[in-house]
Design an enzyme around this catalytic site. Sequence first.
Site, PDB file in Angstrom:
ATOM      1  N   ASP A 121      34.707  61.288  48.638  1.00 50.06           N
ATOM      2  CA  ASP A 121      35.575  62.081  47.763  1.00 50.06           C
ATOM      3  C   ASP A 121      36.985  62.198  48.353  1.00 50.06           C
ATOM      4  O   ASP A 121      37.151  62.502  49.541  1.00 50.06           O
ATOM      5  CB  ASP A 121      34.952  63.475  47.588  1.00 50.06           C
ATOM      6  CG  ASP A 121      35.483  64.192  46.365  1.00 50.06           C
ATOM      7  OD1 ASP A 121      36.710  64.197  46.157  1.00 50.06           O
ATOM      8  OD2 ASP A 121      34.665  64.744  45.618  1.00 50.06           O
ATOM      9  N   THR A 128      37.412  65.504  40.429  1.00 49.61           N
ATOM     10  CA  THR A 128      36.151  64.989  40.957  1.00 49.61           C
ATOM     11  C   THR A 128      35.086  64.691  39.892  1.00 49.61           C
ATOM     12  O   THR A 128      34.569  63.573  39.822  1.00 49.61           O
ATOM     13  CB  THR A 128      35.582  65.994  41.973  1.00 49.61           C
ATOM     14  OG1 THR A 128      36.512  66.066  43.057  1.00 49.61           O
ATOM     15  CG2 THR A 128      34.227  65.568  42.504  1.00 49.61           C
ATOM     16  N   ASP A 178      37.842  65.027  51.183  1.00 51.78           N
ATOM     17  CA  ASP A 178      38.530  65.763  50.122  1.00 51.78           C
ATOM     18  C   ASP A 178      38.785  67.206  50.558  1.00 51.78           C
ATOM     19  O   ASP A 178      39.897  67.725  50.408  1.00 51.78           O
ATOM     20  CB  ASP A 178      37.653  65.753  48.856  1.00 51.78           C
ATOM     21  CG  ASP A 178      38.258  66.575  47.731  1.00 51.78           C
ATOM     22  OD1 ASP A 178      39.238  66.103  47.120  1.00 51.78           O
ATOM     23  OD2 ASP A 178      37.758  67.684  47.471  1.00 51.78           O
ATOM     24  N   HIS A 232      39.558  59.710  43.612  1.00 57.97           N
ATOM     25  CA  HIS A 232      40.997  59.965  43.434  1.00 57.97           C
ATOM     26  C   HIS A 232      41.617  60.054  44.808  1.00 57.97           C
ATOM     27  O   HIS A 232      40.896  60.026  45.817  1.00 57.97           O
ATOM     28  CB  HIS A 232      41.225  61.282  42.670  1.00 57.97           C
ATOM     29  CG  HIS A 232      40.453  62.419  43.278  1.00 57.97           C
ATOM     30  ND1 HIS A 232      40.779  62.960  44.492  1.00 57.97           N
ATOM     31  CD2 HIS A 232      39.316  63.054  42.886  1.00 57.97           C
ATOM     32  CE1 HIS A 232      39.898  63.905  44.803  1.00 57.97           C
ATOM     33  NE2 HIS A 232      38.981  63.967  43.855  1.00 57.97           N
ATOM     34  N   HIS A 277      44.899  67.164  43.935  1.00 55.70           N
ATOM     35  CA  HIS A 277      44.849  65.977  43.064  1.00 55.70           C
ATOM     36  C   HIS A 277      44.577  66.470  41.657  1.00 55.70           C
ATOM     37  O   HIS A 277      44.312  67.663  41.460  1.00 55.70           O
ATOM     38  CB  HIS A 277      43.738  65.026  43.547  1.00 55.70           C
ATOM     39  CG  HIS A 277      42.413  65.710  43.708  1.00 55.70           C
ATOM     40  ND1 HIS A 277      41.512  65.842  42.683  1.00 55.70           N
ATOM     41  CD2 HIS A 277      41.867  66.373  44.772  1.00 55.70           C
ATOM     42  CE1 HIS A 277      40.462  66.526  43.113  1.00 55.70           C
ATOM     43  NE2 HIS A 277      40.644  66.864  44.382  1.00 55.70           N
TER      44      HIS A 277
HETATM   45  P1  AMP Z   1      37.580  69.049  43.356  1.00 53.99           P
HETATM   46  O1  AMP Z   1      37.767  70.463  42.897  1.00 53.99           O
HETATM   47  O2  AMP Z   1      37.877  68.084  42.266  1.00 53.99           O
HETATM   48  O3  AMP Z   1      38.306  68.778  44.600  1.00 53.99           O
HETATM   49  O4  AMP Z   1      36.016  68.915  43.673  1.00 53.99           O
HETATM   50  C1  AMP Z   1      35.511  68.585  44.943  1.00 53.99           C
HETATM   51  C2  AMP Z   1      34.389  69.497  45.305  1.00 53.99           C
HETATM   52  O5  AMP Z   1      33.302  69.292  44.412  1.00 53.99           O
HETATM   53  C3  AMP Z   1      33.823  69.242  46.689  1.00 53.99           C
HETATM   54  O6  AMP Z   1      34.201  70.282  47.549  1.00 53.99           O
HETATM   55  C4  AMP Z   1      32.324  69.212  46.511  1.00 53.99           C
HETATM   56  O7  AMP Z   1      31.657  70.065  47.398  1.00 53.99           O
HETATM   57  C5  AMP Z   1      32.127  69.661  45.074  1.00 53.99           C
HETATM   58  N1  AMP Z   1      31.003  68.968  44.468  1.00 53.99           N
HETATM   59  C6  AMP Z   1      30.745  67.665  44.517  1.00 53.99           C
HETATM   60  N2  AMP Z   1      29.604  67.344  43.873  1.00 53.99           N
HETATM   61  C7  AMP Z   1      29.134  68.498  43.383  1.00 53.99           C
HETATM   62  C8  AMP Z   1      27.991  68.850  42.618  1.00 53.99           C
HETATM   63  N3  AMP Z   1      27.112  67.907  42.242  1.00 53.99           N
HETATM   64  N4  AMP Z   1      27.841  70.144  42.269  1.00 53.99           N
HETATM   65  C9  AMP Z   1      28.749  71.067  42.652  1.00 53.99           C
HETATM   66  N5  AMP Z   1      29.828  70.804  43.389  1.00 53.99           N
HETATM   67  C10 AMP Z   1      30.034  69.540  43.754  1.00 53.99           C
HETATM   68 ZN    ZN Z   2      37.103  64.519  44.260  1.00 53.63          ZN
HETATM   69 ZN    ZN Z   3      39.304  67.740  45.612  1.00 52.10          ZN
END
Ligand code: AMP
Ligand code: ZN
Ligand code: ZN
Length: 410
Positions: free
Chosen positions: A41, A77, A198, A246, A349
Amino acid sequence: MKISRFVIPILIPLVSLVFFSGCQPAEKSPSTEKVLLISIDGFRHDYRQMYHTPNLDQFADEGSQAEFLIPVFPTKTFPNHYSIATGLYTENTGLVSNNMYDPEFDAYYSLADREAVQDARWYEGEPIWLTAEKQEIPAAPLFWPGSEAPIGGKYASYWSPYDEDLPYKARVDSVIHWLQMEGETAPGFMTLYFSKVDTYGHWYGPDSDSVAVALKEVDEHLGYLIEELNRIGKQDILNILIVSDHGMMEVSEERVILLDELIDLRDVEITDWAPVAAIRPKPGEKEYVFGKLKASEKNYTVYLKDDLPDRYGYKNHRRVSDIVLIADPGYTITSHKRLISADISGGTHGYDNREPEMRGIFMARGPSIKRDQKIGPVQNIHLYELMSHLLNIEPAFNDGSLDSLRQILK
Ligand code: AMP
Ligand code: ZN
Ligand code: ZN
């Protein structure tokens, strides 16, 4: 046989004897080769030049790599993982953000909401694990966004509720265990997911020693995976794809868009803030609110839903709000009230998917993949076709094509 102490007990084996109603008879005979899809990620396309990643470098040299991977919009994500899994733009998956509102369901989705994440009605399209299962290839999409919901009424054979704390070694051990299984229940499609690059990118920014630490940890686990693969003698039957969803961009409290200075926040509901604000005007307020935002357009671009660029593959879904405000790279959309509790530093992002900082990575290695092959940029919606090809299964309808990836195939 080595079985992960951590994962195996919580895996939920469902498949084996489940018969899929509505399943088309397979027109092809499934490949004897397997596919492992790995997501790191937030791995920005240029991190390999910036940081020390010896195992990834060796992996790339022994296989094929794209100049960079182009994410879907918004560069978040869940939308990106699920578009990779389905080959569909976000307007065709319905996963238009990590946080969204559906006017038909009158319900909210957030990746932090366990109930919503496990509710299949949010996920449209057919993820690769379901395509595989329908054609008699058991799948193990460990922690892939969407894998916790019974999409199309079915779970994959092996899946597990997301557990951020599950050690990376245990995740790799699960894959090694699955690869040692024999017979009809042995998975042919598997995934691995690592979030730390990430997380540290958010906390400390893309140019930080902490990102180097996270990369080292992930890189070492890739090394461990390859070692284990060699030990069990499965390297010749496994095609491994490494992707990121990303990139990452530095943010600062010097670069903020204070929405409450532009509009009266009582006129709207904001279901997602930054860097793409999903704005739902109260009845009768749409033109007025849009006019105010348009008149002050600086460090962002504001759109009425219908006028969003087609190239985003995003606007044609009911979950996209009437007004969408997209921050310029490096800017954060917020309000005075939110600023009190929010620390705007580090990275983020979500910006326009054309921004160089939002680009991810793609590399692949395995029996069907050419060695030492470099190709140009690839859009992530094409990977579904590639995975279907490698598994020798019939893909479901999708927005992608194998064309930009044929060069990496033997
Ligand atoms: P973002 O807010 O786009 O940066 O999302 C990244 C976060 O999504 C990471 O910190 C992960 O821990 C979380 N994440 C990834 N996969 C899952 C999932 N299947 N369920 C819940 N959270 C997740
Ligand atoms: Zn991500
Ligand atoms: Zn993120």
